[in-house]
Design an enzyme around this catalytic site. Structure first.
Site, PDB file in Angstrom:
ATOM      1  CE  LYS A 174      33.004 -80.908 -27.860  1.00 30.41           C
ATOM      2  NZ  LYS A 174      31.721 -81.114 -26.758  1.00 30.41           N
ATOM      3  CB  THR A 206      34.728 -87.217 -18.076  1.00 27.67           C
ATOM      4  OG1 THR A 206      34.652 -88.483 -18.278  1.00 27.67           O
ATOM      5  CG2 THR A 206      36.263 -86.785 -17.859  1.00 27.67           C
ATOM      6  N   GLY A 208      29.170 -85.156 -18.332  1.00 31.03           N
ATOM      7  CA  GLY A 208      28.613 -83.761 -18.627  1.00 31.03           C
ATOM      8  C   GLY A 208      29.655 -82.852 -19.054  1.00 31.03           C
ATOM      9  CB  THR A 209      33.097 -82.952 -20.058  1.00 31.68           C
ATOM     10  OG1 THR A 209      33.010 -83.820 -20.858  1.00 31.68           O
ATOM     11  CG2 THR A 209      33.883 -83.463 -18.809  1.00 31.68           C
ATOM     12  N   GLY A 210      30.862 -82.166 -22.087  1.00 33.21           N
ATOM     13  CA  GLY A 210      30.257 -81.521 -23.419  1.00 33.21           C
ATOM     14  C   GLY A 210      29.209 -80.502 -23.107  1.00 33.21           C
ATOM     15  CB  CYS A 211      26.179 -80.653 -20.843  1.00 28.50           C
ATOM     16  SG  CYS A 211      25.636 -82.132 -21.586  1.00 28.50           S
TER      17      CYS A 211
END
Length: 266
Positions: A174, A206, A208-211
């Protein structure tokens, strides 16, 4: 039967990341979500105030309780915290022969708080990554895993190749930490690169975007999509969830996990 997904991750008291984000994302994609909690955090959109890691035995007991009864069409890992938990999770997933495993190598919270002990990096790299169908590192996480800096778009292809050599079948690298008008993510399967590009959004929503991204991929894989299809749909979903984020909190706010409403197809 409704598709099932299991998340193995930390709890976020603010509801925007971790277990809470994963379960919301599973539901948004019409997938039944189960969870194994690895850590309890006291956090909000501004900061992580406290972290308590659970004992590996209770983490394993949760995973076994879910898999022995409910089962899982896909499993996603997030915050694992330390080497002992990673070892226990890797042993358990290998024992159950979990093949649809999405690993988000969570290391640092959006606020900057460290969520993985430094001595656990080698364990993550050597024990867990080889079990993965997909790993979803951002550039700082890729830099840690590879012991070198991945700092620009030109580095990403080489980094994806080297991450793939660690054992996962797919690498989703990412590029959100890079500057520029577009955000570029790179999916690599060992032979072919797929570029996913989206307009950069100037927003603080943004958290928690990765989760959420990794959970959406796991949910879509649980529904039977191929990895590239799942990644493309999850990428589009996350972009819309950020665009339509609710104004919650005073810091890095959460995304809108139900941006498309609850699915009605069964």
């Amino acid at each position: 039967m409704i598709p099932r997904a299991l998340t193995i991750a930390g709890s976020d008291s603010g509801g925007g990341a971790g277990i809470q984000a994963d379960l919301k994302t599973f539901m948004a994609h019409g997938v039944y979500g189960a969870s194994a909690i690895t850590a309890i955090t006291a956090q909000n959109t501004l900061e992580v105030r406290a972290v308590v890691l659970l004992e590996p035995t209770i983490v394993v007991a949760q995973i076994e309780a879910v898999l022995d009864d409910i089962g899982a069409d896909a499993v996603k890992t997030g915050m694992l915290g330390n080497a002992a938990i990673i070892e226990a999770v890797a042993d358990t997933l290998a024992r159950y022969r979990i093949e649809r495993l999405v690993i988000d190598p969570v290391m640092v919270a959006k606020s900057g708080a460290r969520l993985l002990e430094e001595d656990a990096i080698t364990t993550l790299r050597e024990r867990l990554l080889p079990l993965a169908l997909v790993i979803t590192p951002n550039l700082p996480e890729a830099s840690v895993l590879l012991n070198r800096q991945v700092t620009d778009e030109h580095d990403m292809a080489d980094a994806a190749r080297d991450l793939h050599a660690l054992g996962p079948r797919y690498v989703l690298l990412k590029g959100g930490h890079l500057a520029g008008d577009d955000v570029v993510d790179l999916l690599y399967d060992g032979e072919r690169f797929v570029e996913l590009r989206a307009q950069r959004l100037e927003t603080n929503h943004t958290h928690g975007t990765g989760c959420t991204y990794a959970a959406a991929i796991a949910a879509l894989i649980a529904r039977g999509l191929l990895v590239e299809q799942a990644v493309r749909q999850a990428h589009a979903y996350l972009h819309e969830a950020i665009v339509h984020a609710p104004a919650i909190g005073k810091g890095y706010g959460p995304v809108n996990h139900l941006v498309h409403g609850l699915p009605t197809d069964r």
